[in-house]
Design an enzyme around this catalytic site. Structure first.
Site, PDB file in Angstrom:
ATOM      1  N   GLN A   1       0.813  -1.206  -0.011  1.00 57.48           N
ATOM      2  CA  GLN A   1       0.136  -0.109   0.031  1.00 57.48           C
ATOM      3  C   GLN A   1       0.793   1.069  -0.039  1.00 57.48           C
ATOM      4  O   GLN A   1       0.318   2.166  -0.381  1.00 57.48           O
ATOM      5  CB  GLN A   1      -1.071  -0.041   1.207  1.00 57.48           C
TER       6      GLN A   1
ATOM      7  N   GLY B   1       2.283  -4.526  -8.637  1.00 51.89           N
ATOM      8  CA  GLY B   1       1.922  -3.522  -9.461  1.00 51.89           C
ATOM      9  C   GLY B   1       0.590  -2.946  -9.670  1.00 51.89           C
ATOM     10  O   GLY B   1       0.381  -1.789  -9.990  1.00 51.89           O
TER      11      GLY B   1
ATOM     12  N   CYS C   1     -16.295 -12.144   4.271  1.00 52.36           N
ATOM     13  CA  CYS C   1     -17.092 -13.234   4.221  1.00 52.36           C
ATOM     14  C   CYS C   1     -16.191 -14.402   4.470  1.00 52.36           C
ATOM     15  O   CYS C   1     -15.446 -14.802   3.520  1.00 52.36           O
ATOM     16  CB  CYS C   1     -18.133 -13.440   2.964  1.00 52.36           C
TER      17      CYS C   1
END
Ligand SMILES: *Cc1c(COP(=O)(O)O)cnc(C)c1O
Length: 398
Positions: free
Chosen positions: A177, A198, A323
């Protein structure tokens, strides 16, 4: 459509696509072949390696191309375990890592490694004292992410690197990040392994790299041919590698200017939401956060419903739950910063890019505001809370 999910993936830049296309057409050669069509590709890959190395202050022989952030994280951790397991079997990481790190740690713990998960404070910042105290004689690796993908908090990586180096412990950082969003110097920051990808920097999916400091023992990630100096065999993803290096070069060239622009837009977004929507929490650190990241928890709101309704209005965003095996679980990151499950369920992550306009932000805030009040008006808990609040005010007035 308004795209505010740039932490999940980004749109590939036109210049990047243009740079990749020749490698599907006339420059299609296998870099390992011996004719010119091939050796040109080999040269292109090594130039890409140099470009990447420069963006983090590394040498080009310290860069290994991979299939992305997940593979790089797996490789760094498993390599440290394999090559330094003799020295000790203790690894330190944090509670807010990406699953690519956490699930590799789980695997290593089954293989006899002991993992310490250091906590973060309410802003998602590592507690450096806790980290220092966690180091033991048999600690071989510290793996702490550069910046968090959910709440955006940026860790004091330079200090973590110093602590690790002084203790003679290896330091890996998942910089997926942070790379090209925050300035990085692997030498200055004492980083031994760094993962990047990338598709988080407006490059293609399925390509990334691992930086491995010279002198560190390294075992192959994949066995086979002699690609990537026998460390990561398999015919190279030439278009991907060219795309990655082109994106990195472009994104790194105007990093500071772009970061400033994005931070201003992000602050405007945060200020409007916090001012106009009551019972809202900002997740992550107020200032020490990724330029494009804004994460909120709206009390008395179901984040999944909010997402679906935003989607109907053409706005792409992300929630704070995943989930897992059919049931909705609040994210481990939101739990680690101390949110109750109830509050964590009301989380919305908006991640902007340099192309995000003021109009898009305004439209998004207006829409979120409308949907949140709609959802709250249907919430029994919210209405009970309001009633209590009014009663309380009346009593005080008397
Ligand atoms: C996206 C992401 C990854 C995974 O990278 P891929 O290239 O998608 O495998 C790992 N870590 C962090 C922090 C990420 O945001």
């Amino acid at each position: 459509m308004i795209y505010l999910d740039n932490a999940a993936t980004t749109q590939v830049r036109n210049e990047v696509v243009d740079a990749m296309i020749p490698y599907f057409h006339d420059k299609f050669g296998n870099p390992s072949s011996l004719y010119e069509l091939a050796s040109e590709n080999k040269n292109a890959i090594n130039q890409a390696r140099e470009v990447i190395a420069k963006t983090i202050g590394a040498d080009s022989n310290e860069i290994f191309f991979t299939s992305g952030g997940t593979e790089s994280d797996n490789w760094a951790l498993r390599n440290a375990a394999e090559n330094y397991g003799e020295k000790g079997r203790h690894i330190i990481t944090s509670r807010i890592e990406h699953h690519a790190v956490l699930h590799t740690c789980e695997y290593l713990s089954k293989k006899g490694f002991e993992i310490t998960y250091v906590n973060v404070d309410e802003y998602g910042m590592i507690r450096l004292n806790e980290l220092r105290n966690a180091i033991r004689k048999d600690t071989i690796l510290i793996s702490v992410m550069f910046a968090n993908n959910e709440i955006g908090s940026i860790q004091p990586v330079g200090e973590i690197g110093r602590i690790a180096r002084q203790a003679g412990v290896l330091f890996h950082t998942d910089a997926v990040q942070a790379y090209c969003h925050v300035p990085i110097d692997v030498k200055e920051m004492n980083i031994d392994f760094l993962s990047a990808s990338g598709h988080k920097i407006r490059g293609p999916k399925g390509v990334g790299f691992l930086y491995v400091r010279n002198k560190i023992k390294l075992s192959p990630m994949i066995f086979g041919g002699s690609q990537e100096r026998k460390m990561r065999a398999g015919t190279e993803n030439v278009p991907g590698i060219i795309g990655l290096s082109t994106a990195a070069k472009l994104e790194n060239a105007n990093l500071i200017k772009r970061a400033n622009r994005e931070s201003r837009a992000r602050d405007y977004l945060i200020e409007r939401i916090m001012r106009e929507i009551p019972f809202t929490r900002l997740n992550g650190h107020r200032y020490n956060r990724l330029p494009g990241n804004a994460s909120f928890s709206f009390q008395y709101v179901d984040g999944e419903s909010l997402l679906v309704m935003l989607d109907m209005e053409g706005i792409c965003a992300s929630s704070g739950s995943a989930c897992t095996s059919g049931s909705l679980e609040p994210s481990h990151v939101l739990r680690a910063v101390g949110l109750s499950d109830e509050v964590a369920y009301g989380t919305l992550r908006l991640t902007i890019s340099e192309d995000t306009t003021r109009e898009e932000i305004d439209k998004t805030v207006d829409t979120v505001k409308k949907i949140v009040s709609e959802l709250r008006s249907k919430s029994e808990e919210y209405n009970n809370m309001l009633q209590k609040y009014r009663r309380c005010r009346m009593n005080n007035g008397r």
